[in-house]
Design an enzyme around this catalytic site. Structure first.
Site, PDB file in Angstrom:
ATOM      1  N   GLU A 171      -9.793   6.644  -5.166  1.00 59.88           N
ATOM      2  CA  GLU A 171      -9.814   8.024  -5.077  1.00 59.88           C
ATOM      3  C   GLU A 171      -8.468   8.589  -4.246  1.00 59.88           C
ATOM      4  OE1 GLU A 171     -14.417   8.823  -6.018  1.00 59.88           O
ATOM      5  OE2 GLU A 171     -13.687   9.404  -4.254  1.00 59.88           O
ATOM      6  N   GLU A 356     -17.750   3.986  -9.774  1.00 62.17           N
ATOM      7  CA  GLU A 356     -18.905   4.724  -9.032  1.00 62.17           C
ATOM      8  C   GLU A 356     -19.277   5.833 -10.059  1.00 62.17           C
ATOM      9  OE1 GLU A 356     -17.798   6.726  -5.312  1.00 62.17           O
ATOM     10  OE2 GLU A 356     -16.328   4.988  -4.991  1.00 62.17           O
TER      11      GLU A 356
END
Length: 462
Positions: A171, A356
């Site tokens: 991320e 995720e």
């Protein structure tokens, strides 16, 4: 013969069912055995930065309890485990000297996972930058691309003989947005000038690590991004423009350079004088071909025009109170299918892993029961795994799904106030207790996803 009592799985044979964590959030012992401090260690010890003054000094104590945690993973039937390496544990100054004791921890962990029949998936950088590099400018210093590549080489040379899946960054948008645009994450800066630079250097570093892997690696390497479909809050021209700009800022900023060799043109207009033209070296490195894309999905963004919010010009509207998680994020599994299909449609055929997906729910800090009931999390996971099945049915090449998270953990600026785990952790005693979601996930893995066959209709894409 498949009967109605034995639903056929929508998932291919060998699908990777896993769970994910990160070093800073679970390991604890941040300075043990010669490790250096990270910028998150420093940030968490700065007054007022973390809710309730929490720090990750102990977290889940995984650094000392890793054997028990691997046994727990084995009992759950996990096929894969995604974890990150603490850069400062391996290279205390972030460059140069290698700390053998820190590297040996990951050596032992990988061996234990393989012995348990669990495939290791390693993330090189999950937000915890060595503090010594932060002192040299961190992601603002162009030298960080070389520093990261050197660190990656150390990890590859030690572990690639046993680790088949590698991610360079987790991320990068959050690192840029939270750490440099708004200052709510380490290193705590708030400057659009710095955010624009950090974004480019993150991608440069990613590409340099991929180049190193092409020299010495033998398996697969990719990038992990967090994605949200962006919808306008109304049909107004202003809100539609806000949604499009938000999509460029969050979703395309860290994918277009990888697949198209260029940043979205909207960013220059958005940043104005804070934007700088990316160097040719940055664009060449960012476009290094990857073997897979990791997608983290939690929610969608419903965007409104917000000209007062500089430099972005947009803001997310609140999710409905009766349909959101403890973090305030809207529960929208249909958008999960949408975003997975969008990746395929925009960037072409490539393997994707859901690296995720999960939800914080109102679990108590301590319990006195053999299992904790968490029906809302079970519902969330069931509907979102069904959304993954729908993406596969529409032709998306999905290879695996990692629930976030294995354990309740240190949730960054939220401290220990938000619990994402399928395993409950009492942070006072370090007692691990299964939640119903863990039992549900164990059954899901055992049936290769067939347990959610009946839920697919409710998650059909719009």
């Amino acid at each position: 013969m498949t009967t109605s009592a034995e639903p056929r799985s929508a998932f291919p044979p060998g699908f990777l069912w896993g769970a994910a964590t990160s070093s800073c959030q679970i390991e604890g012992s941040p300075l043990a055995d010669g490790a250096g401090a990270s910028n998150w260690h420093r940030f968490a010890h700065s007054p007022g930065r973390i809710r309730n003054g929490d720090t990750p000094d102990v977290a889940c104590d995984h650094y000392r309890r890793w054997r028990d945690d691997v046994a727990l993973m084995r009992a759950l039937g996990l096929k894969a485990y995604r974890f990150s390496i603490a850069w400062a544990r391996v290279m205390p100054e972030g460059r140069g000297r290698v700390n053998e004791r820190g590297l040996a921890f990951y050596d032992r962990l990988v061996d234990a996972l393989l012995e348990a029949g669990i495939t290791p998936f390693v993330t090189l950088f999950h937000w915890d930058l060595p503090a010594a590099l932060d002192d040299r400018g961190g992601w603002l210093n162009p030298e960080i691309a070389r520093w990261f590549a050197d660190y990656a080489r150390v990890a590859f040379e030690r572990l690639d003989d046993r680790v088949p899946w590698w991610a360079t960054l987790n991320e990068p948008w959050v690192v840029m947005d939270g750490g440099y645009q708004f200052g709510v994450h380490a290193p705590g800066h708030a400057s659009p000038f710095e955010a624009a630079i950090a974004a480019q250097h993150l991608l440069w570093a990613h590409g340099e690590a991929v180049r190193v892997y092409r020299e010495i690696g033998r398996h697969a390497i990719g990038l992990v991004v967090n994605l949200e479909p962006k919808d306008p809050a109304s049909d107004s021209e202003q809100d539609r423009a806000a949604a499009a700009l938000s999509d460029a800022y969050m979703n395309r900023q860290f994918l277009d350079p990888v697949f198209f060799g260029a940043f979205p043109e909207e960013l220059a207009r958005m940043y104005g004088e804070a934007w700088r033209r990316p160097s040719d070296a940055t664009l060449r490195a960012a476009a290094e071909p990857i073997d897979f894309l990791g997608v983290n999905y939690y929610t969608r963004g419903v965007m409104r025009a917000a000209p007062e919010r500089k430099p972005l010009g947009f803001a997310k509207t609140p999710a409905p109170e009766n349909n959101r998680t403890e973090t305030g994020w809207e529960i929208d599994p249909k958008s999960f299918t949408r975003v997975l299909r969008w990746v395929r449609e925009r960037y072409g055929e490539l393997p994707i892993l859901v690296t995720e997906n999960g939800a914080a729910m109102p679990d108590p800090p301590r319990i006195d029961a053999p299992v904790l009931d968490d029906p809302r999390r079970v519902d969330y996971l069931r509907s979102h795994v069904a959304a993954v099945a729908d993406a596969i049915a529409s032709g998306v090449d999905l290879r695996g799904y990692f629930v976030w998270s294995l354990l309740d953990n240190f949730e960054w600026a939220e401290g220990f106030s938000k619990r994402f785990g399928i395993v409950h952790v009492d942070f006072d005693t370090q007692q691990r207790t299964l939640k119903r979601s863990a039992e549900w996930y164990r059954e899901l893995i055992a049936t290769n996803g067939a347990a959610i066959a009946g839920a697919r209709a409710s998650a059909a894409p719009r």
